[in-house]
Design an enzyme around this catalytic site. Structure first.
Site, short mmCIF file in Angstrom:
data_model
loop_
_atom_site.label_atom_id
_atom_site.label_comp_id
_atom_site.label_asym_id
_atom_site.label_seq_id
_atom_site.Cartn_x
_atom_site.Cartn_y
_atom_site.Cartn_z
CG MET A 169 73.73 64.77 84.83
SD MET A 169 73.55 64.00 83.23
CE MET A 169 71.79 63.63 83.28
N GLY A 214 75.95 63.79 80.15
CA GLY A 214 75.71 64.93 79.27
C GLY A 214 74.88 64.63 78.05
N GLY A 253 68.88 53.86 77.59
CA GLY A 253 68.16 54.89 76.84
C GLY A 253 68.01 54.48 75.39
CB SER A 254 70.01 55.33 72.39
OG SER A 254 71.22 54.90 72.99
N GLY A 269 74.59 54.42 80.97
CA GLY A 269 75.23 54.99 79.78
C GLY A 269 75.77 53.95 78.82
N GLY A 270 75.26 53.96 77.59
CA GLY A 270 75.79 53.09 76.52
C GLY A 270 75.48 51.62 76.70
N GLY A 330 72.77 61.21 75.56
CA GLY A 330 72.46 59.80 75.32
C GLY A 330 73.18 59.32 74.07
N GLY A 331 73.12 58.02 73.82
CA GLY A 331 73.63 57.45 72.57
C GLY A 331 75.14 57.36 72.45
CG MET A 358 77.59 58.87 85.34
SD MET A 358 75.89 58.60 84.84
CE MET A 358 75.96 59.10 83.11
CG ASP A 394 69.19 61.22 81.96
OD1 ASP A 394 69.00 60.43 81.03
OD2 ASP A 394 69.86 60.94 82.96
CG HIS A 408 71.36 61.15 86.28
ND1 HIS A 408 71.95 60.65 85.14
CD2 HIS A 408 72.37 61.69 87.00
CE1 HIS A 408 73.25 60.90 85.17
NE2 HIS A 408 73.52 61.54 86.30
C1 DX5 Z 1 73.67 60.61 80.00
C2 DX5 Z 1 72.43 60.16 80.78
C3 DX5 Z 1 72.08 58.73 80.54
C4 DX5 Z 1 71.77 58.45 79.06
C5 DX5 Z 1 71.57 56.97 78.84
O1 DX5 Z 1 74.15 61.80 80.55
O2 DX5 Z 1 72.64 60.32 82.17
O3 DX5 Z 1 70.96 58.38 81.36
O4 DX5 Z 1 70.61 59.15 78.70
O5 DX5 Z 1 71.24 56.82 77.48
P1 DX5 Z 1 72.02 55.76 76.56
O6 DX5 Z 1 71.56 54.40 77.05
O7 DX5 Z 1 71.54 56.07 75.16
O8 DX5 Z 1 73.48 55.98 76.78
ZN ZN Z 2 71.17 59.38 83.45
#
Ligand code: DX5
Ligand code: ZN
Length: 212
Positions: A65, A139, A191-192, A172-173, A141-142, A134, A33, A63
């Protein structure tokens, strides 16, 4: 289904142990990210602190942003990413971004936030290799998962009807409790759920057991 591991939740505590954990996680991609603090309020660390990922034997799924896509495409060439994905939101020259990424010899991804209408990316579907749906607002994680399964179904249908070749990625999530909803996606970013655990490998295997 492929699993792309996002480091975002541990980006401010990256150390050798974390890199080892990622390396041994059996994830299919490292999801990098990159945030510029303009397209989204958060700013990820500068590229020098990501150097440790360069030689990781994991394909990179970047990714972006960011506002200035071309700047970051050239900056991150050193990671020879398999995919570079940019957002449709606020993008003034989509075709230029697609061409810039294509000529950098990465595959092209286009991303849209949970409440952005699929209509906005439809004209570009013949020209991209990946669509990133998404399931949280880009923006951080978590955050909690937003159900975007209707978008996955629509994208699958459009792909089949037009013989397009993009893969569908969701980001995401995502956790063990909701990943089964995403069985029609080709790749998920986690991610988390992974990086909050001691053993990343255990978490990846837990997810793979559910989706196969
Ligand atoms: C959010 C990121 C995602 C995020 C995923 O803007 O693009 O890649 O880090 O992390 P989790 O799985 O914790 O939502
Ligand atoms: Zn991402």
């Amino acid at each position: 289904m492929k699993i792309a591991l996002s480091y975002l939740s541990v980006i401010h505590s990256l150390d050798e142990k974390t890199v080892e954990n990622i390396k041994n996680s059996s994830a299919d991609y490292l999801h990098m990210d990159i945030m510029d603090g303009e397209f989204v309020p958060n700013k990820t660390v500068d590229i020098s602190s990501l150097e440790m990922f360069k030689d990781l034997p994991l394909r990179k799924d970047i990714h972006l942003m960011v506002e200035d896509v071309s700047f970051y495409v050239s900056l991150y060439q050193r990671f020879s990413p398999t995919y570079i994905t940019f957002h449709i939101e606020g993008c003034l020259d989509v075709k230029k971004n697609i061409e810039t990424i294509r000529s950098s010899s990465s595959k092209v991804g286009i991303a849209l936030n949970p409440f952005t209408d699929l209509e906005t990316i439809k004209p570009y579907l013949p020209f991209v290799d990946l669509v990133l749906v998404m399931s949280v607002e880009a923006g951080e994680g978590g955050k909690s998962f937003i159900d975007i399964t209707d978008k996955i179904q629509t994208l699958k249908k459009i792909r089949e009807e037009n013989n397009f070749s993009y893969i569908i990625e969701v980001d995401g999530g995502i956790k063990d409790t909701n990943i089964a909803l995403l069985k029609d996606a080709d790749m998920v970013v986690v991610g988390s759920f992974i990086t909050n655990a001691l053993s990343y490998k255990e978490q990846v295997e837990k997810l793979k057991k559910i989706v196969g």
